[in-house]
Scaffold this motif. Structure first.
Motif, short mmCIF file in Angstrom:
data_model
loop_
_atom_site.label_atom_id
_atom_site.label_comp_id
_atom_site.label_asym_id
_atom_site.label_seq_id
_atom_site.Cartn_x
_atom_site.Cartn_y
_atom_site.Cartn_z
N ALA A 16 71.37 29.13 89.50
CA ALA A 16 70.73 29.61 88.27
C ALA A 16 70.61 28.42 87.33
N ALA A 17 69.40 28.16 86.84
CA ALA A 17 69.26 27.00 85.97
C ALA A 17 68.15 27.18 84.94
N PRO A 18 68.53 27.24 83.67
CA PRO A 18 67.53 27.12 82.61
C PRO A 18 67.27 25.64 82.37
N SER A 19 66.35 25.30 81.52
CA SER A 19 66.19 23.91 81.12
C SER A 19 67.48 23.46 80.44
N ALA A 20 67.85 22.17 80.64
CA ALA A 20 69.17 21.68 80.22
C ALA A 20 69.20 21.17 78.78
N PRO A 46 66.88 35.65 80.43
CA PRO A 46 67.32 35.47 81.81
C PRO A 46 67.14 34.04 82.34
N LEU A 47 67.91 33.74 83.40
CA LEU A 47 67.89 32.40 84.00
C LEU A 47 67.01 32.42 85.26
N ILE A 48 66.40 31.29 85.56
CA ILE A 48 65.63 31.17 86.81
C ILE A 48 66.60 30.83 87.95
N ILE A 85 58.54 32.85 90.44
CA ILE A 85 57.99 34.18 90.70
C ILE A 85 59.02 35.25 90.34
N VAL A 86 58.60 36.22 89.54
CA VAL A 86 59.50 37.31 89.14
C VAL A 86 59.36 38.46 90.13
N LEU A 87 60.52 38.89 90.70
CA LEU A 87 60.58 39.95 91.71
C LEU A 87 61.67 40.95 91.32
N LEU A 131 50.61 36.34 84.49
CA LEU A 131 51.11 35.01 84.11
C LEU A 131 51.96 35.16 82.86
N LEU A 132 53.25 34.76 82.94
CA LEU A 132 54.15 34.89 81.80
C LEU A 132 54.34 33.56 81.07
N ARG A 133 54.19 32.45 81.80
CA ARG A 133 54.31 31.13 81.16
C ARG A 133 53.42 30.17 81.94
N PRO A 134 52.49 29.47 81.27
CA PRO A 134 51.61 28.55 81.99
C PRO A 134 52.33 27.24 82.32
N GLY A 167 70.24 40.97 81.95
CA GLY A 167 70.26 42.44 81.81
C GLY A 167 69.07 43.12 82.46
N LEU A 168 68.13 42.35 83.04
CA LEU A 168 66.94 42.94 83.66
C LEU A 168 67.21 43.32 85.12
N ASP A 169 66.36 44.20 85.66
CA ASP A 169 66.45 44.55 87.09
C ASP A 169 65.56 43.65 87.94
N VAL A 209 56.47 19.54 81.79
CA VAL A 209 56.53 20.89 81.20
C VAL A 209 57.11 21.84 82.25
N GLU A 210 57.73 22.93 81.77
CA GLU A 210 58.43 23.84 82.67
C GLU A 210 57.46 24.54 83.61
N SER A 211 58.05 25.16 84.67
CA SER A 211 57.25 25.79 85.72
C SER A 211 56.40 26.95 85.21
N THR A 212 55.33 27.20 85.92
CA THR A 212 54.50 28.39 85.74
C THR A 212 55.34 29.60 86.13
N ILE A 213 55.31 30.67 85.32
CA ILE A 213 56.00 31.90 85.72
C ILE A 213 54.96 32.99 85.96
N ILE A 214 55.03 33.60 87.15
CA ILE A 214 54.14 34.71 87.47
C ILE A 214 54.97 35.92 87.88
N LYS A 244 56.72 39.54 78.08
CA LYS A 244 57.42 39.97 79.30
C LYS A 244 58.48 38.97 79.74
N ALA A 245 58.31 37.71 79.38
CA ALA A 245 59.38 36.73 79.63
C ALA A 245 60.16 36.63 78.33
N PRO A 246 61.39 37.16 78.30
CA PRO A 246 62.13 37.21 77.04
C PRO A 246 62.16 35.87 76.30
N GLY A 247 62.23 34.78 77.07
CA GLY A 247 62.33 33.46 76.43
C GLY A 247 61.11 33.09 75.61
N MET A 248 59.98 33.72 75.87
CA MET A 248 58.75 33.35 75.18
C MET A 248 58.73 33.87 73.74
N LYS A 249 59.70 34.73 73.39
CA LYS A 249 59.68 35.26 72.02
C LYS A 249 60.40 34.33 71.03
O1 TXA Z 1 60.60 24.45 85.25
C1 TXA Z 1 61.44 25.31 85.06
O2 TXA Z 1 61.21 26.53 85.24
C2 TXA Z 1 62.83 24.88 84.56
C3 TXA Z 1 63.51 24.12 85.70
C4 TXA Z 1 64.95 23.77 85.39
O3 TXA Z 1 63.40 24.87 86.88
N1 TXA Z 1 63.59 25.99 84.11
C5 TXA Z 1 63.30 26.66 82.95
O4 TXA Z 1 64.16 27.67 82.63
O5 TXA Z 1 62.35 26.38 82.24
P1 TXA Z 1 64.27 28.32 81.19
O6 TXA Z 1 65.48 29.18 81.25
O7 TXA Z 1 64.26 27.29 80.14
O8 TXA Z 1 63.04 29.25 81.09
C6 TXA Z 1 63.00 30.42 81.89
C7 TXA Z 1 62.00 31.37 81.36
C8 TXA Z 1 62.42 32.07 80.09
O9 TXA Z 1 61.30 32.20 79.24
C9 TXA Z 1 62.88 33.41 80.61
O10 TXA Z 1 62.75 34.42 79.64
C10 TXA Z 1 61.94 33.64 81.79
O11 TXA Z 1 61.85 32.37 82.36
N2 TXA Z 1 62.52 34.55 82.79
C11 TXA Z 1 63.60 34.35 83.57
N3 TXA Z 1 63.86 35.43 84.33
C12 TXA Z 1 62.91 36.34 84.04
C13 TXA Z 1 62.64 37.67 84.48
N4 TXA Z 1 63.41 38.29 85.36
N5 TXA Z 1 61.56 38.30 83.94
C14 TXA Z 1 60.78 37.68 83.04
N6 TXA Z 1 61.00 36.43 82.57
C15 TXA Z 1 62.04 35.78 83.06
#
Ligand code: TXA
Ligand code: MG
Length: 354
Positions: free
Chosen positions: A141-145, A64-66, A100-102, A194-197, A115-117, A180-185, A229-234
């Motif tokens: 919507a933006a993943p890392s480029a 998924p995209l942030i 933040i995941v909501l 915490l899904l990504r530090p 595909g997630l809710d 480094v990319e953002s913290t994901i909670i 839990k964060a698909p990208g971490m696999k």
């Molecule tokens: O710092 C950042 O977060 C950067 C800048 C551009 O904001 N973005 C970024 O996006 O790193 P990306 O797509 O490279 O990494 C997003 C991570 C992935 O591991 C993805 O699986 C996870 O966030 N993610 C996105 N939506 C999610 C969700 N609904 N539940 C769990 N994990 C999610």
């Protein structure tokens, strides 16, 4: 609408930002700087635009995209069942490097949420990023480029290396601050997880939340039925082309191990070290052109290590080395993010001298 910062309001009228916003509004892709890494942005409401992102990055569509917003209130349009702790965290650490995941609202297409809710939301602090979101008038919507699997871009030149010819525009905002990319909670279950530090550290989160769990995928290679839990971490990530390992032990043992590597060197290699050790290792290498000694920064300044990490991993690819050996770092504070990215780059292979 009200923008709470004059610089951002001015930037919204900048010709490049206006052009970029028009591209986003018409379903195109724009790479832009944030305070963490460069993002590859598209209108978060458009399924077709999200699909273009996956194709430009070569990214698996279940990742998924942030979704980036410009004002905290915008969260209510894209997420629902928002817990109180969200507002406390947002007040403390937004704008900034925290995602933040909501639970998502229907307006966010499954193409964006992989595909997630649920939906991952972030309010970046970078002025260009915020002006672009504001000017586009939609969440972005933006993943890392970067190309999927390559180190995240911390400079516009990294983005063009990976994305030239595949996207509509790159906004060059110089080198990013954090690196480094953002913290994901995740706030969708009872206990914040915490899904990504990242630069909003576990210690900082624990100041606000009574309890924070840590997803095991951050620390070690998952086996068998475990799934992050964060698909990208696999996915193997941030990976340079060379075989990479980390070496752990007390300072003198690590230096001795690296010097032995230098003596036995039979192929182009890179040693990733720190300012404090660089001279000592260079003296051992005595100008052997197969050996590249690269400093990630100073041990005394872990932020500098986070800042340089992805640039140095890309440099290793450019140098064409076949083997990379890196020192490890203390996991407190930003160190947890640094070590998570290093372990992923090395496929969790650690030589333990302890
Ligand atoms: O710092 C950042 O977060 C950067 C800048 C551009 O904001 N973005 C970024 O996006 O790193 P990306 O797509 O490279 O990494 C997003 C991570 C992935 O591991 C993805 O699986 C996870 O966030 N993610 C996105 N939506 C999610 C969700 N609904 N539940 C769990 N994990 C999610
Ligand atoms: Mg990424």
């Amino acid at each position: 609408r009200k923008i709470d910062n004059k610089d951002i309001e001015e930037l919204c009228h900048d010709d490049s930002i206006k052009l970029a916003a028009d591209i986003i509004k018409s379903g195109g892709l724009v790479a832009f700087p944030t305070e963490t890494v460069y993002g590859l942005g598209a209108d978060a409401f458009l399924e077709e635009a999200a699909k273009k992102i996956y194709s430009a990055k070569g990214r698996p569509s279940d990742n998924p995209l942030i979704v980036h917003i410009a004002n905290v209130d915008d969260v209510e349009n894209i997420a629902k069942d928002i817990p109180d702790i969200f507002y406390t965290l947002a007040k403390k650490y937004w704008p900034g490097p925290m995602t933040i995941v909501l639970k998502k609202r229907d307006i966010i297409p499954y193409a964006t949420s992989g595909g997630l809710d649920t939906v991952a939301v972030r309010l970046p602090s970078n002025d260009i990023a915020r002006a672009l979101i504001e000017a586009a008038g939609v969440p972005i919507a933006a993943p890392s480029a970067n190309t999927s699997g390559r180190p995240s871009p911390t400079k516009a030149s990294h983005v063009s290396e990976d994305m030239d010819g595949k996207i509509d525009m790159i906004i060059d905002g110089g080198t990013v601050g954090i690196g480094v990319e953002s913290t994901i909670i995740d706030l969708t279950s009872d206990i914040p997880t915490l899904l990504r530090p990242g630069a909003v550290t576990l210690e900082m989160l624990r100041k606000i939340c009574e309890r924070v769990d840590v997803d095991p995928a951050i620390e070690h290679l998952l086996t068998g039925s475990e799934a992050p839990k964060a698909p990208g971490m696999k996915y193997k990530h941030y990976a340079p082309k060379a075989d990479m390992k980390l070496v752990r032990g007390d300072e003198s043992a690590v230096l001795r191990y690296m010097k032995d590597m230098i003596k036995d060197c039979d192929k182009p290699m890179a040693l990733l070290t720190v300012d404090e050790h660089k001279k000592d290792l260079e003296a051992e290498a005595k100008g052997n052109s197969d050996i590249n000694i690269l400093s990630l920064g100073s041990i005394k300044n872990p932020d500098s290590i986070a800042h340089n990490l992805f640039d140095i991993l890309r440099k290793c690819d450019e140098l064409g080395v076949e083997y990379i050996l890196s020192e490890v770092f203390d996991e407190s504070g930003i160190g947890k993010a640094i070590m998570n990215r290093l372990k992923k780059a090395a496929g969790f292979e650690i030589i333990d001298l302890r």
